[in-house]
Design an enzyme around this catalytic site. Sequence first.
Site, short mmCIF file in Angstrom:
data_model
loop_
_atom_site.label_atom_id
_atom_site.label_comp_id
_atom_site.label_asym_id
_atom_site.label_seq_id
_atom_site.Cartn_x
_atom_site.Cartn_y
_atom_site.Cartn_z
N LYS A 130 -1.25 -4.04 -3.21
CA LYS A 130 -2.51 -3.46 -2.73
C LYS A 130 -2.67 -2.07 -3.32
CE LYS A 130 -6.23 -3.22 -0.17
NZ LYS A 130 -6.70 -1.92 -0.60
N SER B 243 0.80 -1.21 0.00
CA SER B 243 0.00 0.00 0.00
C SER B 243 0.84 1.27 0.00
CB SER B 243 -0.97 -0.03 1.18
OG SER B 243 -1.79 -1.17 1.09
N ASP C 271 9.72 4.89 -10.54
CA ASP C 271 9.29 5.40 -11.84
C ASP C 271 9.89 6.76 -12.17
OD1 ASP C 271 7.84 3.10 -11.95
OD2 ASP C 271 5.89 4.04 -12.24
#
Length: 531
Positions: free
Chosen positions: A444, A419, A430
Amino acid sequence: MRKAVHFKILILCVCHFAASTLALQPAVPIQPVGLARHHQKQSSSTARWAQWKDNRMEETSQVCSSPNPLVKLLRDGPAVVFASMIIFFSAASPSSVVPNMSSMAWAETETTTTTVTTESKLLEPSSITKESSVIEEVWNLINKYYIERSFNHQDWNAVKQKYVDPNAKVDNEKAMKLTTEMVQSLGDKYTRILDTQQYAAIQKYDLIGVGVTLMPNPQKEIIVGGPPIEGSQAAKVGLLPGDYITAVNGLPTSGRTAFDIIDQISEAPNSKTVTFTVRRQGDKDLAGEGSKFDVTMERQTMQVKDPVQYKLSEQRKDGTNVGYIRVSEFNSLVNAKLQDALQDLKAQGANAYVLDLRSNTGGAFQSAVEISGLFFEDRVATYVLDSNNVELPFRTTTGKVAIDPEAPMVVWIDGMSASASEVLAGSLHDNCRAVTMGDQSFGKGLIQAVYGLKNGAGLVLTVARYVTPNGTDIQGTGITPDIKGEMPAPVQIPVLSSNTAKVDFNDIRQKLDPSMCAIPQDRVQAQTAVQ
């Protein structure tokens, strides 16, 4: 020109595995101070409860006119808990989440929260509660914000007719059973009802730290939206539903949202107290009238365990000095503690970093996103998507980078990194700021909001999902590490778990080089800032 979307939501993940304490250097703890209390005579409670209930039902029953309900939810915070919307990321099953959350939340404080607050019991006796008062409140919230618009292939209006009888009078226990049954009909293991004790336990993620619900009324004035959490500072100073909060720490609230107040408080995370200027409108007062007074409250977030441990783990012959940082959860202290740790490690000469998120099942989403801003600025950290797949970008701020942006960094993850941990790992990865290393993360990617109900209980509701800056949906799959395995001992084994010797920082530098890693362009332009 892009308009930055600031982070004004508290999103959290609760874990059912307790992280072990590492034998590392903790950030300096903050000592609590005494509470300054203000006792104010309460006005007619029955009328005030009725007015608050009417305002709340009007707010939750209105159909959002925006084509993107999530934007309104993020902007207005119609059921703002602890002066913030709590968004709930859960990596554990519902049966195991809340009990352990409760024990963790109150590990260092005393609580006897087993029922609704004294004031709420006075205003709305549980023995003669109209079942529609709670059931309809929950039905309206689900109708307005639930992400799965087929409602588990049910006619949601027919469900209302089945469960809501405005003429029936039942006790609170039966009403809660009916409400729970209605919620369970959605077939969503993450959407559920919290009892009063479970709801109170979420206070560990309260960024303001006084246990009060703030929300805008129909005139966009900031008011106390519901009974304060029993035993909280707001309850002790006597705040009541419907009280107008006209200023926070002397700064007027006019034209601002509850999320703006969170940002204001976050600018001074080490402050031990917060002062509300309150206007209490009596039954005979006209609009804008009423008694005014200040209440100063101790921020109970100071009782939360320090989630950051760190040390200078290596001084290599090639001049690489490795700073190791372990983040066990994203609670209300993590931002300030991590910033302190980074600054201290930098002062000790660290020029390469390992961020250990293993067995960290998450915490406050706002913290996870803001932490990204300690490593890079003015880029998208994640996208939140509503039921119509409309993407809302969350960008990092500027001027908060704590270490050399060229310093190589590794993020350690494993199967219990979930999460909010995945939000941060995906954000750093990224944006070509860190290389991920370890095992596949939990996976999640759903978002649950926690709403405080007028009887002191709470509703956990799936409202959205998120994707990484590259657009990767990790729900059910997780983050695949760039470098698999090669981990030291698990975090439950002190000292050995912080062994960074296997990290090849020359390889890390190559993987982060612009020739090898491209920062993604914005997938969408932010048309509306969350304000």
